[in-house]
Scaffold this motif. Sequence first.
Motif, PDB file in Angstrom:
ATOM      1  N   GLY A 127       0.536   9.206  11.917  1.00 47.47           N
ATOM      2  CA  GLY A 127       0.183   7.826  12.244  1.00 47.47           C
ATOM      3  C   GLY A 127       1.314   6.813  12.174  1.00 47.47           C
ATOM      4  O   GLY A 127       1.207   5.731  12.747  1.00 47.47           O
ATOM      5  N   THR A 128       2.400   7.152  11.459  1.00 49.42           N
ATOM      6  CA  THR A 128       3.527   6.226  11.347  1.00 49.42           C
ATOM      7  C   THR A 128       4.825   7.012  11.525  1.00 49.42           C
ATOM      8  O   THR A 128       4.824   8.240  11.381  1.00 49.42           O
ATOM      9  CB  THR A 128       3.577   5.556   9.951  1.00 49.42           C
ATOM     10  N   ASP A 165      -0.892   8.953  18.871  1.00 52.36           N
ATOM     11  CA  ASP A 165      -1.102   9.174  17.439  1.00 52.36           C
ATOM     12  C   ASP A 165      -0.742   7.978  16.571  1.00 52.36           C
ATOM     13  O   ASP A 165      -1.092   7.920  15.395  1.00 52.36           O
ATOM     14  CB  ASP A 165      -0.275  10.377  16.966  1.00 52.36           C
ATOM     15  N   TYR A 166       0.003   7.053  17.143  1.00 53.42           N
ATOM     16  CA  TYR A 166       0.487   5.930  16.331  1.00 53.42           C
ATOM     17  C   TYR A 166      -0.677   5.053  15.879  1.00 53.42           C
ATOM     18  O   TYR A 166      -1.520   4.654  16.678  1.00 53.42           O
ATOM     19  CB  TYR A 166       1.498   5.101  17.133  1.00 53.42           C
ATOM     20  N   GLU A 167      -0.727   4.775  14.582  1.00 51.78           N
ATOM     21  CA  GLU A 167      -1.913   4.112  14.023  1.00 51.78           C
ATOM     22  C   GLU A 167      -1.730   2.647  13.649  1.00 51.78           C
ATOM     23  O   GLU A 167      -2.705   1.940  13.403  1.00 51.78           O
ATOM     24  CB  GLU A 167      -2.365   4.863  12.752  1.00 51.78           C
ATOM     25  N   ARG A 204       0.824  -1.215   0.000  1.00 53.02           N
ATOM     26  CA  ARG A 204       0.000   0.000   0.000  1.00 53.02           C
ATOM     27  C   ARG A 204       0.850   1.253   0.000  1.00 53.02           C
ATOM     28  O   ARG A 204       0.509   2.240  -0.614  1.00 53.02           O
ATOM     29  CB  ARG A 204      -0.890   0.024   1.250  1.00 53.02           C
ATOM     30  N   GLY A 205       1.966   1.221   0.720  1.00 49.78           N
ATOM     31  CA  GLY A 205       2.793   2.416   0.830  1.00 49.78           C
ATOM     32  C   GLY A 205       2.298   3.300   1.954  1.00 49.78           C
ATOM     33  O   GLY A 205       1.170   3.138   2.427  1.00 49.78           O
ATOM     34  N   LEU A 206       3.150   4.220   2.408  1.00 49.78           N
ATOM     35  CA  LEU A 206       2.791   5.111   3.512  1.00 49.78           C
ATOM     36  C   LEU A 206       2.764   6.548   3.016  1.00 49.78           C
ATOM     37  O   LEU A 206       3.512   6.924   2.127  1.00 49.78           O
ATOM     38  CB  LEU A 206       3.811   4.979   4.648  1.00 49.78           C
ATOM     39  N   VAL A 233       8.481  11.387   9.791  1.00 53.03           N
ATOM     40  CA  VAL A 233       9.746  11.870   9.218  1.00 53.03           C
ATOM     41  C   VAL A 233       9.451  12.688   7.963  1.00 53.03           C
ATOM     42  O   VAL A 233      10.065  13.722   7.717  1.00 53.03           O
ATOM     43  CB  VAL A 233      10.698  10.695   8.894  1.00 53.03           C
ATOM     44  N   ALA A 234       8.467  12.222   7.181  1.00 50.81           N
ATOM     45  CA  ALA A 234       8.105  12.940   5.960  1.00 50.81           C
ATOM     46  C   ALA A 234       7.611  14.345   6.295  1.00 50.81           C
ATOM     47  O   ALA A 234       7.841  15.285   5.540  1.00 50.81           O
ATOM     48  CB  ALA A 234       7.047  12.166   5.187  1.00 50.81           C
ATOM     49  N   LEU A 235       6.945  14.486   7.454  1.00 55.13           N
ATOM     50  CA  LEU A 235       6.454  15.805   7.860  1.00 55.13           C
ATOM     51  C   LEU A 235       7.590  16.687   8.385  1.00 55.13           C
ATOM     52  O   LEU A 235       7.688  17.852   8.038  1.00 55.13           O
ATOM     53  CB  LEU A 235       5.396  15.671   8.962  1.00 55.13           C
TER      54      LEU A 235
END
Lengths: 123, 528
Positions: free
Chosen positions: B214-215, B237-239, B207-209, B220-222
């Motif tokens: 949530g992850t 917040d962890y999903e 699926r990809g993130l 890190v992307a944020l």
Amino acid sequence: MTGSDLPTFDSAVLQELRASVGGDDGFISELIATYRVDGAAQVDSIEAAIAAGDPAALVRPAHTMKSSSASVGAQRLSEMCRGLELDARSGLIADGEARLAALRAEWSEVGEALDRFAAGMAD
Amino acid sequence: MAGAGLVLVVDDNQVNRLILTRLLTSQGLASIEAENGKRALEILRESREPAIDVVLLDVLMPEMDGYETLAAIKGDEALRHLPVIVISGVEELESAVRCIELGATDYLTKPYNPAILGARIRASLVDKRLHDLEFEYLERQTAMNEVLEVISTSAFDLRTVLATVVETAARLCRAEYGSIWLAESGLFRVAANVGESTALLEAQRARGLTPGRGTVVGRVALSRAPVQIIDVLTDADYEQTELQRVAGFRTLLGVPIQRDGDLIGVILAARNHVLPFTESEILLVTAFADQAAIGIQNVRQVETIGRQKEELSRFLSPQVASLISSPEGEEMLAGHRRQATVVFCDLRGFTAFSETAEPEELFGVLRDYHGAMGSLIVEHGGTLEHFAGDGMMIFFNDPVAQPDHATRAVRMAVAMRERFVDLATVWRKRGYELGFGVGIAVGYATLGRIGFEGRFDYGAIGNVTILASRLCSEAQSGQILLSQRAYAAVEDIVEAEAVGELTLKGLSRPVPALNVMSLKAREPIPAS
């Protein structure tokens, strides 16, 4: 040295230890309890070894009792055990019966002294 | 666990163990107890986190005494560095000497002073930390070198590069699981991983993130900075709770892989127990992220170069295209002098045609012409310097050396002339009257990069170029004019006729020229 000139109980040893652990009375009580349970077993082992005339079996309980007694300030008892350990290592135990009786008497006095110390601590 | 220390207390006497562990606690040190040497070695050989820092060792014990235990510790490669402080009631100097000889760090006699005990343990801890740092540094340095080695030797193989990076990073920071996620149009997908793999994990991979709280990858992307979740179970917040339940990880670390300010991926490391990644471990993973970035860039560059070479070869001669990416390319491009055969050709009547023809017709003619001539240039190994409308300049013997450069040039020109006949026939039917002329000269030229930043050609400069160009201008439709030197080089294979001395623009003296009539039939090989 016979140990007769040493005190039965030098309370300074436990007082210092108590100070080193921040006046933790609970710990001192636990230590006394542990010493009395373990010590009773060691004294029994010493008796059995002397009764059996087995110096090799005497070395370890005498060594252990020498060390833990010193740790709680039971100086004379420690010294008596040191003598037994040395003799046991040389393979000869002189006056076994008499020394055992003296050891038993000293162990009982140490017990009373520790009870008094614990009671004083609780005040 | 830096700062604190873990002490293994080895003593058969229960009373003494009790006192020691309590004294250590009051000095801020944690401890584990062993009642004899045998048990102590078992504990030391277990892999544990945190690891034991110092051993406090009694001498007289049943099963295995202090001397034996000490000898075993010092004889074990993995334990040798552990500081051992011997404590004993044996007050003889002899036993102290024996312990020091066996490798004990220090020796204390009973009764000991608690403050001195603490001080000696702390001194040993400092030694141990220094040793650990040195060991860790060496371990990391070695691993980094291995990764660099892989990156430099597998420039074409991104999979190997990433697998090595993630495996080494996870191993060095004692993480059970590690993965590298690469950004692909806004989604992060797994490109490499180590550790356990489950169906659920596979599904998530597929699926990809996306960026989000949530992850770890999403965070890190944020933030584009290292992100740690110390315990996923207490993170609101962890999903990925279902995945966590199956895989069992607790502490997560994500570090961005960046190149020139762009986020190209994330390295993820996970532990199956709660233990925060230390500052130095985060730095370590960051160093690996940098290596991954270089590796990814290398592979992409190799791919880009391959693609560019392919693209270029459609515009440039294949020789020049491959020269550009060859190691000696820069030197060649800088300019060098060499003998070359230069060929100019163009269409007669093209200017008049282009003035009257529709653009579609014009481009149709040029496409046919370039297509036909281009394949002949390639076939004969010519370097097409440029084409401008109907005119082309081709040279031989550079950048690839061709001992038969003049012959190749003339054979190509004759083939072009023949091909042109076919083209002209078709064009004539459509009403276009076009002719074809060629000029060929042999001589020294300076070859290399010509032009200005942004627009360079690989070109040839010299009298030979001017001469070929002028001969081409003079050539009648269907003529292939050779300079004297060009003819001398090919007279064995061509039938040529002299066209007299030509007065050429820019040249002070008239030059003799010859027109190629045809190629000589190959001499039959005499039968032996």
